[in-house]
Structures are given as C-alpha cells and as structure tokens.
Design a protein around this motif. Sequence first.
Motif, short mmCIF file in Angstrom:
data_model
loop_
_atom_site.label_atom_id
_atom_site.label_comp_id
_atom_site.label_asym_id
_atom_site.label_seq_id
_atom_site.Cartn_x
_atom_site.Cartn_y
_atom_site.Cartn_z
N TYR A 125 0.85 -1.18 0.00
CA TYR A 125 0.00 0.00 0.00
C TYR A 125 0.89 1.23 0.00
O TYR A 125 2.09 1.14 0.23
N CYS A 126 0.27 2.35 -0.26
CA CYS A 126 1.03 3.60 -0.36
C CYS A 126 0.25 4.71 0.34
O CYS A 126 -0.94 4.86 0.11
N VAL A 127 0.92 5.45 1.19
CA VAL A 127 0.32 6.61 1.84
C VAL A 127 0.93 7.84 1.17
O VAL A 127 2.15 7.95 1.06
N VAL A 128 0.09 8.76 0.74
CA VAL A 128 0.54 9.95 0.02
C VAL A 128 0.14 11.19 0.81
O VAL A 128 -0.94 11.25 1.37
N THR A 129 1.03 12.17 0.85
CA THR A 129 0.69 13.45 1.44
C THR A 129 1.25 14.56 0.56
O THR A 129 1.90 14.28 -0.45
N VAL A 130 1.02 15.78 0.95
CA VAL A 130 1.43 16.92 0.14
C VAL A 130 2.47 17.74 0.89
O VAL A 130 2.27 18.09 2.06
N ILE A 131 3.56 18.05 0.22
CA ILE A 131 4.55 18.99 0.73
C ILE A 131 4.14 20.34 0.12
O ILE A 131 4.42 20.62 -1.03
N CYS A 132 3.41 21.12 0.91
CA CYS A 132 2.72 22.29 0.35
C CYS A 132 3.38 23.63 0.64
O CYS A 132 2.94 24.65 0.12
N ASP A 133 4.40 23.64 1.49
CA ASP A 133 5.07 24.92 1.77
C ASP A 133 6.54 24.68 2.06
O ASP A 133 6.94 23.62 2.50
N GLY A 134 7.33 25.68 1.76
CA GLY A 134 8.75 25.62 1.99
C GLY A 134 9.14 26.36 3.26
O GLY A 134 8.41 27.26 3.72
N GLY A 135 10.26 26.01 3.81
CA GLY A 135 10.72 26.61 5.05
C GLY A 135 11.11 28.07 4.94
O GLY A 135 11.09 28.81 5.93
N GLN A 136 11.44 28.54 3.74
CA GLN A 136 11.89 29.92 3.57
C GLN A 136 10.84 30.95 4.00
O GLN A 136 11.18 32.05 4.39
N ARG A 137 9.57 30.58 3.98
CA ARG A 137 8.51 31.51 4.40
C ARG A 137 8.25 31.43 5.90
O ARG A 137 7.36 32.10 6.40
N HIS A 138 9.01 30.61 6.59
CA HIS A 138 8.77 30.38 8.02
C HIS A 138 10.02 30.67 8.87
O HIS A 138 10.16 30.14 9.97
N LEU A 139 10.90 31.50 8.36
CA LEU A 139 12.17 31.76 9.05
C LEU A 139 12.01 32.51 10.37
O LEU A 139 12.80 32.33 11.28
N THR A 140 11.01 33.36 10.48
CA THR A 140 10.87 34.18 11.70
C THR A 140 10.13 33.47 12.82
O THR A 140 10.18 33.92 13.96
N ARG A 141 9.47 32.34 12.51
CA ARG A 141 8.72 31.63 13.56
C ARG A 141 9.11 30.15 13.59
O ARG A 141 9.84 29.72 14.47
N PHE A 142 8.62 29.37 12.67
CA PHE A 142 8.79 27.92 12.70
C PHE A 142 10.26 27.50 12.64
O PHE A 142 10.65 26.51 13.27
N TRP A 143 11.09 28.22 11.91
CA TRP A 143 12.52 27.90 11.82
C TRP A 143 13.37 28.87 12.64
O TRP A 143 14.56 29.01 12.37
N ASN A 144 12.80 29.50 13.63
CA ASN A 144 13.53 30.42 14.50
C ASN A 144 13.65 29.77 15.88
O ASN A 144 12.66 29.57 16.58
N ARG A 145 14.88 29.45 16.26
CA ARG A 145 15.13 28.75 17.53
C ARG A 145 14.52 29.49 18.72
O ARG A 145 13.86 28.89 19.57
N ASP A 146 14.74 30.80 18.81
CA ASP A 146 14.22 31.57 19.95
C ASP A 146 12.70 31.51 20.01
O ASP A 146 12.12 31.35 21.08
N PHE A 147 12.04 31.63 18.86
CA PHE A 147 10.59 31.57 18.84
C PHE A 147 10.09 30.21 19.33
O PHE A 147 9.17 30.12 20.16
N ILE A 148 10.70 29.14 18.83
CA ILE A 148 10.28 27.78 19.21
C ILE A 148 10.48 27.55 20.70
O ILE A 148 9.59 27.04 21.38
N VAL A 149 11.63 27.94 21.21
CA VAL A 149 11.91 27.74 22.64
C VAL A 149 10.98 28.59 23.50
O VAL A 149 10.45 28.12 24.52
N ASN A 150 10.75 29.84 23.10
CA ASN A 150 9.84 30.71 23.85
C ASN A 150 8.40 30.21 23.81
O ASN A 150 7.60 30.53 24.69
N TRP A 151 8.06 29.42 22.81
CA TRP A 151 6.73 28.83 22.68
C TRP A 151 6.59 27.60 23.60
O TRP A 151 5.53 27.00 23.69
N GLY A 152 7.70 27.23 24.24
CA GLY A 152 7.69 26.08 25.15
C GLY A 152 8.03 24.77 24.49
O GLY A 152 7.81 23.70 25.08
#
Length: 119
Positions: free
Chosen positions: A87-114
């Motif tokens: 069987y095969c499970v398929v999903t979508v890679i719908c966004d790139g990390g470059q648009r998430h540098l200030t939050r999702f890919w920001n160490r300080d933001f992630i740590v401050n979020w707990g």
Amino acid sequence: RITKNFALGVESGVIDDAIRIQDQDAVDVAHWLLREEGLFVGSSSAMNVAGAIRLVVDSKSDSDLNFDSDSVSKSESNSLGGGNDDYCVVTVICDGGQRHLTRFWNRDFIVNWGLLWPG
C-alpha cells in the motif's frame, strides 16, 4: 487548535476524519526531513508528513513513534491496506521553510513557545 477552514470542512461533511499532531512533532519532523531528506519544509508540510507517518504507525500493532529519533520506520505487521504490505500513503509537501524563518525555523521563537529545538 482547530482552524476555521477545518471546522467548515467537518460541518459540511467534506472531512470525516483527522489526525491530531502536536506542535513538537511538527518541529521534530521538519528537522528530520531537513537532516535525512534535504527537504526544507514549512509547518504545514511538516504537519502533513507527521500525519502520514502517524497513520502508518498507528495502524501497526504494538508500535510507538518518537519523531525526534533518527528513524521513524517500524517493522511490525499492520492493518493498513487490509493487512497487505503493498500500500502507499501519500501526502502533500505544500510549503517551503523559507517563508517560516521568523517563527517555525527560529530557535528563539520555538523555545519561547515552550517547545524543544531538535538537535
């Protein structure tokens, strides 16, 4: 967190099931994808991949998944696909990390979020 679009999909009957993914799992999967596959994804893609992995793992008996480990694969027999391993499970890679540098890919933001910064 349930988004307005998701709530509308449930109310209209378009969505009949969903998989809840914790924020920490999304962060861990995004880092795993970057480290293991060279994919620099955003938070939505990380959630999609985490959900696909969770679907497979939850369908396997006696399985436990730790997204921050080096390997997310399991070898137990499964019930997904009617017990058939073909069987095969398929999903979508719908966004790139470059648009998430200030939050999702920001160490300080992630740590401050707990959350924990992987690695």
